[in-house]
Design an enzyme around this catalytic site. Structure first.
Site, PDB file in Angstrom:
ATOM      1  N   ALA A 239     -10.808  -7.406   0.528  1.00 12.29           N
ATOM      2  CA  ALA A 239      -9.562  -7.162  -0.208  1.00 12.29           C
ATOM      3  C   ALA A 239      -8.411  -6.797   0.732  1.00 12.29           C
ATOM      4  CB  ALA A 239      -9.784  -6.067  -1.245  1.00 12.29           C
ATOM      5  N   HIS A 240      -7.235  -6.592   0.120  1.00 12.29           N
ATOM      6  CA  HIS A 240      -6.025  -6.366   0.915  1.00 12.29           C
ATOM      7  C   HIS A 240      -6.096  -5.086   1.756  1.00 12.29           C
ATOM      8  CE1 HIS A 240      -4.188  -4.363  -2.951  1.00 12.29           C
ATOM      9  NE2 HIS A 240      -5.127  -3.626  -2.412  1.00 12.29           N
ATOM     10  N   ASN A 241      -5.562  -5.193   2.980  1.00  2.00           N
ATOM     11  CA  ASN A 241      -5.435  -4.081   3.917  1.00  2.00           C
ATOM     12  C   ASN A 241      -6.762  -3.512   4.412  1.00  2.00           C
ATOM     13  OD1 ASN A 241      -2.701  -3.781   2.091  1.00  2.00           O
ATOM     14  ND2 ASN A 241      -2.363  -3.265   4.257  1.00  2.00           N
TER      15      ASN A 241
END
Length: 343
Positions: A239-241
């Site tokens: 997922a993001h980051n």
């Protein structure tokens, strides 16, 4: 191509135990060995096949001590698994490699293409993209605007790399990989959700391999970062980051929620799930189908959902399997106590 056992042994620094002149021209699994093929024994569970295999040559560890007679020729090496990996890599390197730019394909005039490229039919390379030397981009691949791809990277058919993402040198992206799709960012607004723009990117460092249909989301801001040497299996969701530390290995169907930081040299089994905003210490090992809900110190070994210390889990699991019997015993004891009270 044909090779004698003695030539293979010389190449691998091994010792022939049997006929050094026997010839092989292919490889096989030891349980499916055929005459004229080379097999290997790395897992002791497969030892019994050494005594029945039809393979002409079998790679074994130097420490191997046969318990029965065998018909094949053995080549003793330090590590049979490493030796077969070396041979298979040599075979792969000898195979002809595609080159040139096939048509129809689209390469933006502002894109930069390095030396000796391969760009397959129906590939798309967007504005300002920078493609290094000896890069192979197979058919139906999408390389978005401003994407950078390092030297000697292989991008198989159907990969999608969204704008602004970076892929390092000597990486392998298998079919269906998606880099840089929007992170799952939505803010509640009354009775619906408002999309939070995802304006970051994905950065994949050198020598990373990403399995088929794995997805790595772009960061909300900054970068989702996959450090050098990471190996991701098929169908992994990052997922993001998220940050994945160098030389970490993650098996299929694992999912890592947003902003979690995974240390270097970690090993995750299949179907592991990690919630967001965690820190996973370097050298951590997590068994398949485990769920991680809290920060993990370095060099932990975990299993379960929620996961906890592996040896302790094993003891608990033994008791868990005995719960029906224990429940029956407890019920009988309750009846006996009730009878004693009634008297």
């Amino acid at each position: 191509m044909e090779f004698k056992a003695k030539d293979i042994a010389a190449l691998l620094g091994g010792v022939v135990d049997g006929d050094p002149e026997v010839i092989v021209n292919n490889v096989s699994k030891i349980e499916e060995g055929k005459p004229g093929t080379l097999a290997f024994l790395a897992n002791p569970k497969y030892e019994h096949y050494v005594y029945t295999t039809q393979a002409s040559v079998v790679l074994v560890n130097k420490t191997f001590e046969p318990a029965h007679e065998y018909a094949c020729t053995l080549i003793r090496v330090e590590s049979a698994y490493d030796a077969i990996a070396t041979l298979l890599q040599m075979y792969e390197d000898m195979r002809p490699k595609p080159q040139g730019i096939e048509q129809p394909s689209y390469v933006s005039e502002s894109a930069t293409i390095g030396e000796k490229p391969y760009i397959g039919a129906f590939a798309y390379i967007g504005k300002g993209a920078k493609i290094g030397n000896n890069v192979k981009i197979y058919p139906q691949t999408y390389i978005g605007d401003g994407v950078t791809v390092g030297d000697d990277t292989i991008i198989y058919a159907g990969v999608k790399i969204y704008s602004g993402c970076v892929v390092g040198k000597s990486c392998i992206l298998h079919a269906g990989v998606v880099l840089g799709a929007d992170g799952f960012g939505f803010a509640p607004e009354g009775d619906h959700y408002k999309k939070v723009p995802q304006i970051g990117n994905v950065v994949v460092e050198d020598n990373v391999e990403i399995g088929a249909n794995t997805c790595i989301d772009r960061a909300t801001m900054g970068s989702t970062l996959i450090h050098k040497g990471v190996k991701l299996d098929n169908l992994v969701q990052i997922a993001h980051n998220v940050v994945v530390g160098s030389n970490t290995v993650i098996a299929a169907q694992t999912g890592i929620a947003g902003t979690t930081k995974v240390g270097e040299n970690c090993v995750f089994g299949g179907q592991v799930g990690l919630v967001g905003h965690l820190t996973i210490g370097a050298g951590t090992q997590i068994a398949a189908q485990s769920g991680i809900t809290s920060n993990i110190p370095e060099k932990s070994v975990l299993r379960g959902s929620p996961a906890f210390d592996y040896p302790k889990y094993q003891k608990c699991y033994v008791m868990f399997r005995k719960l029906p019997e224990m429940y029956g015993l407890l019920r009988d004891l309750e009846k006996e106590v009730a009878n004693l009270k009634s008297k």
